[in-house]
Write a protein that holds these residues in place. Structure first.
Motif, mmCIF file in Angstrom:
data_model
loop_
_atom_site.group_PDB
_atom_site.id
_atom_site.type_symbol
_atom_site.label_atom_id
_atom_site.label_comp_id
_atom_site.label_asym_id
_atom_site.label_seq_id
_atom_site.Cartn_x
_atom_site.Cartn_y
_atom_site.Cartn_z
ATOM 1 N N TRP A 63 0.835 -1.207 0.000
ATOM 2 C CA TRP A 63 0.000 0.000 0.000
ATOM 3 C C TRP A 63 0.867 1.253 0.000
ATOM 4 O O TRP A 63 0.613 2.196 -0.742
ATOM 5 N N ILE A 64 1.921 1.251 0.823
ATOM 6 C CA ILE A 64 2.816 2.412 0.893
ATOM 7 C C ILE A 64 3.528 2.623 -0.439
ATOM 8 O O ILE A 64 3.639 3.754 -0.922
ATOM 9 N N ARG A 66 2.491 1.713 -3.402
ATOM 10 C CA ARG A 66 1.507 2.207 -4.356
ATOM 11 C C ARG A 66 1.255 3.693 -4.159
ATOM 12 O O ARG A 66 1.122 4.452 -5.120
ATOM 13 N N ARG A 67 1.183 4.142 -2.917
ATOM 14 C CA ARG A 67 0.966 5.555 -2.625
ATOM 15 C C ARG A 67 2.165 6.395 -3.051
ATOM 16 O O ARG A 67 2.004 7.511 -3.528
ATOM 17 N N MET A 68 3.372 5.876 -2.873
ATOM 18 C CA MET A 68 4.563 6.628 -3.236
ATOM 19 C C MET A 68 4.716 6.752 -4.739
ATOM 20 O O MET A 68 5.203 7.765 -5.229
ATOM 21 N N ASN A 69 4.311 5.748 -5.492
ATOM 22 C CA ASN A 69 4.383 5.825 -6.948
ATOM 23 C C ASN A 69 3.442 6.892 -7.484
ATOM 24 O O ASN A 69 3.733 7.519 -8.490
ATOM 25 N N GLY A 70 2.324 7.108 -6.834
ATOM 26 C CA GLY A 70 1.398 8.138 -7.266
ATOM 27 C C GLY A 70 1.937 9.527 -7.020
ATOM 28 O O GLY A 70 1.540 10.485 -7.673
ATOM 29 N N MET A 71 2.876 9.680 -6.097
ATOM 30 C CA MET A 71 3.422 10.988 -5.769
ATOM 31 C C MET A 71 4.483 11.436 -6.770
ATOM 32 O O MET A 71 4.811 12.613 -6.827
#
Length: 151
Positions: A63-64, A66-71
């Motif tokens: 999850w982390i 995935r969230r970092m790739n969106g940033m």
């Protein structure tokens, strides 16, 4: 999600304590038989809680990530890698195109350095692999191309 991961971690840390208290509360089979029988239920609870904790950590890390790739931004058209050429075992030269300019980069395991900024395109980025990038690069640097022609 952070709260779930923290709660799962606390549950894993507290599981052996709960198993020990449960073993003290009920009369054990070892006390009635006089032998030292292992606490099977406590062991299974401990192993199950550990397995659940590992699975929760894996999902949390996914999850982390995935969230970092969106940033990082989703505009992948701003920078194009035109060509890459290996110089040594771990060293490369890369020609990238940014904002209409082509930039020649030297890439090593410890650093990335700008070697040259070209005002006009050296290689057409839309043409794919041109095959003669190395010859053009050598001619612009001023060295002669000594490899045999591939035709």
């Amino acid at each position: 999600m952070w709260l779930k991961t923290t709660a799962a971690s606390l549950l894993v840390l507290a599981t052996p304590v709960f198993a020990e208290e449960a073993a003290k509360a009920r009369p054990s089979a070892a006390a009635t038989t006089g032998g030292n029988a292992p606490d099977t239920l406590g062991t299974l609870l401990s192993l199950g809680a550990g397995l659940l904790a590992v699975i929760a950590i894996i999902y949390g890390c996914a999850w982390i990530i995935r969230r970092m790739n969106g940033m990082t931004g989703m505009n992948n058209n701003a920078i194009k890698v035109v060509s890459v050429m290996a110089i040594g075992a771990r060293e490369r030269i890369a020609l990238i195109e940014v904002g209409g300019q082509q930039i020649l980069l030297g890439i090593t395991p410890s650093a990335i350095r700008t070697l040259q900024v070209f005002e006009e395109p050296v290689v057409d980025a839309g043409s794919g692999n041109s095959g003669d990038f190395a010859r053009r690069l050598q001619s612009m640097i001023g060295k002669s191309w000594t490899a045999p022609n591939k035709e």
